[in-house]
Motif scaffolding. Structure first.
Motif, PDB file in Angstrom:
ATOM      1  N   GLU A  58       0.833  -1.205   0.000  1.00 25.17           N
ATOM      2  CA  GLU A  58       0.000   0.000   0.000  1.00 25.17           C
ATOM      3  C   GLU A  58       0.870   1.258   0.000  1.00 25.17           C
ATOM      4  N   TYR A  60       3.978   1.485  -0.969  1.00 18.23           N
ATOM      5  CA  TYR A  60       4.672   1.518  -2.257  1.00 18.23           C
ATOM      6  C   TYR A  60       3.757   2.078  -3.345  1.00 18.23           C
ATOM      7  N   ASN A  61       2.507   1.652  -3.320  1.00 13.16           N
ATOM      8  CA  ASN A  61       1.542   2.119  -4.310  1.00 13.16           C
ATOM      9  C   ASN A  61       1.306   3.626  -4.165  1.00 13.16           C
ATOM     10  N   LYS A  64       4.212   5.486  -5.634  1.00 11.92           N
ATOM     11  CA  LYS A  64       4.179   5.514  -7.101  1.00 11.92           C
ATOM     12  C   LYS A  64       3.230   6.594  -7.619  1.00 11.92           C
ATOM     13  N   HIS A  65       2.248   6.966  -6.783  1.00 12.17           N
ATOM     14  CA  HIS A  65       1.278   7.976  -7.204  1.00 12.17           C
ATOM     15  C   HIS A  65       1.445   9.277  -6.419  1.00 12.17           C
ATOM     16  N   ASP A 193       0.525  -4.974  -6.795  1.00 13.83           N
ATOM     17  CA  ASP A 193       1.022  -3.673  -6.339  1.00 13.83           C
ATOM     18  C   ASP A 193       2.546  -3.627  -6.307  1.00 13.83           C
ATOM     19  N   GLN A 226      -6.200  -1.924 -12.474  1.00  9.57           N
ATOM     20  CA  GLN A 226      -4.854  -1.953 -11.899  1.00  9.57           C
ATOM     21  C   GLN A 226      -3.886  -2.809 -12.714  1.00  9.57           C
ATOM     22  N   HIS A 358      -6.827  -4.492  -2.516  1.00  6.52           N
ATOM     23  CA  HIS A 358      -6.858  -3.072  -2.853  1.00  6.52           C
ATOM     24  C   HIS A 358      -7.799  -2.887  -4.025  1.00  6.52           C
TER      25      HIS A 358
END
Length: 470
Positions: A58, A60-61, A64-65, A193, A226, A358
């Motif tokens: 989570e 890490y995701n 990335k955003h 993810d 995703q 997710h």
């Protein structure tokens, strides 16, 4: 002379160790028998370490955003070994916590494999050799293990169970997940993810098939968005495992069989109870397909023998096992003369389910379809997160809350959610159902602002044509 206890608990998972603690609180001389690690699968190889993995994914995701939040995070990467090490550290901490709780509550721990030999007799084979323990009551809490497919035996290298997936030797490049229940979809979400190419195969016509159909449809769209490949109404015909990967023949809903190459496979097609070779047959304990049959308090058909958790009828969830443990311990204390405890039988309709993919999923009670099948006239309300200020502020506007009511009485029959933090919010509805609430109480409850939980209130209002923010 065999050591005599009031209660012996066979298995120290979230059902077993909680049962032992409650029994000790009630003054019972209690022992617990464990063949591997205190805390069982949940603390060491299940619920908790997987959530640690998912938390890393989570974060890490989000990194990335970062740009979407007005932040910069350049050259980020995932270190799978470090992620796994953190997860194992969390599991170790909790294992040590259970060890402390056993000492604090003066519960005797016998490490070894236990087998029922006669009513009130348990033989333990461990580091101390063979011990014979005696008790007025015994609770069987031996849990369950991952179910294998006949043609897909887990080898720990290319074909994994959840246990292998938690401590991978390498990150998969292309992963096949067989089964889209909670375990399968959580690992699919984690590895996706983390940057793995993921395909999920589900034999039913929708993913997470125990959930409400609207939740399943929403989740599939989210997972495809995703980057996952989702194949429903499909089945894996065969696996050809080699040192370099796995060739899988997958039969689609159109009947066509396609062969695809994967680096790894996770088999997540359910669990099998650990009820073999523990002496149930010797005592005549009734079981169906390995599942021990019990009453609402955990009693089996054999006096003095009780069962809780994954060896009993579902749902097979840690919190259900813990609650069963408390009920059984109190019922045992009552049988032994304690007049101050008044255990209530388990109400399976009030057990929540949570899936930490997710986006997250949470639910309690009847789905809309099950409620209709049961003959109810319904009022159903749905509220999307896009109408919730906190969800928008968090950058998590994808999701919804759905509530199902009996149109005649206003009884809350079920609640179903998908989106950010719904696993934390579902307990509001669980408390409501346990208190036998109706729409009137929920409508007149003040929900704090700004919170995602306001979507719960709006969903109830929507069921009665009163939604305010959509």
């Amino acid at each position: 002379m065999a050591e005599q206890y009031d209660l012996i608990v066979l298995g120290s998972g979230p059902g077993g160790y909680v049962a032992a603690i409650r029994a000790a609180q009630l003054g019972l001389k209690t022992a617990i028998v464990e063949r591997e690690l205190l805390g069982g699968i949940c603390l060491n190889w299940g619920c908790i370490p997987t959530k640690a993995l998912l938390r890393s994914a989570e974060v890490y995701n989000h990194m990335k955003h970062a740009k979407a939040y007005g932040l910069a995070a350049d050259n980020i990467r995932a270190d799978i070994a470090a992620v796994v090490a953190r997860s194992r550290g969390v599991a170790k901490q909790l294992n040590q916590g259970v060890t402390h709780l056993m000492k604090k509550n003066k519960i005797t721990v016998h490490m070894g494999t236990g087998v029922l030999k006669a009513p009130g007799k348990l033989e333990v084979t461990g580091d101390k050799g063979v011990e014979t323990l005696s008790a007025k009551h015994i609770i069987v809490a031996t849990g369950a293990r991952a179910r294998d497919l006949p043609f897909a035996k887990a080898d720990g290298n290319r074909v994994w169970t959840y246990r292998h997936a938690m401590t991978p030797k390498e990150q998969p490049t292309k992963l096949l997940v067989i089964g889209s229940g909670a375990i399968g979809i959580e690992f699919a979400s984690f590895y996706n993810d983390m940057g793995t190419e993921v395909t999920v195969v589900e034999m039913m016509d929708r993913v997470v098939p125990v959930e409400d159909a609207d939740v399943s449809a929403f989740l599939e769209k989210a997972l495809v968005k995703q980057g996952m490949t989702i194949l429903t109404g499909a089945g894996v015909e065969s696996l050809d495992v080699s040192a370099s990967g796995v060739k899988a023949k997958i039969k689609g809903k159109d009947g066509k069989v396609v062969e695809s190459q994967f680096s790894h496979v996770i088999v997540a097609v359910g669990i099998a109870p650990n009820t073999e070779n523990i002496g149930l047959e010797t005592l005549g304990v009734k079981a169906e397909r390995g599942i021990i049959q019990i009453d609402g308090h955990g009693r089996t058909n054999v006096k003095g023998v009780w069962a809780i958790g994954d060896v009993t009828p579902g749902p097979w969830l840690a919190h259900k096992a813990s609650h069963e443990g408390v009920i059984a311990a109190e019922a045992i204390a009552q049988e032994l003369g304690n007049k101050d405890v008044h255990p209530h039988a388990m109400d399976r309709g009030n057990i929540p389910g949570c899936t930490y993919c997710h986006p997250q999923i949470a639910s309690v009670g009847l789905t809309e379809a099950k409620a209709k099948e049961a003959g109810y006239a319904l009022k159903v309300g749905t509220f999307p997160f896009i109408g919730n200020g906190k969800a928008i502020a968090l950058g998590e506007p994808e999701g919804f809350v759905k509530t199902v009511f009996d149109a005649k009485t206003g009884e809350l029959l079920g609640a179903h959610m998908i989106g950010a933090e719904v696993t934390e919010m579902i307990q509001g509805y669980v408390v409501g159902k346990t208190l036998e609430t109706t729409e009137a109480e929920l409508i007149n409850t003040v929900f704090p602002h700004p919170t995602i939980s306001e979507s719960m209130h709006e969903s109830v209002l929507a069921a009665y044509g009163r939604a305010l923010h959509i």
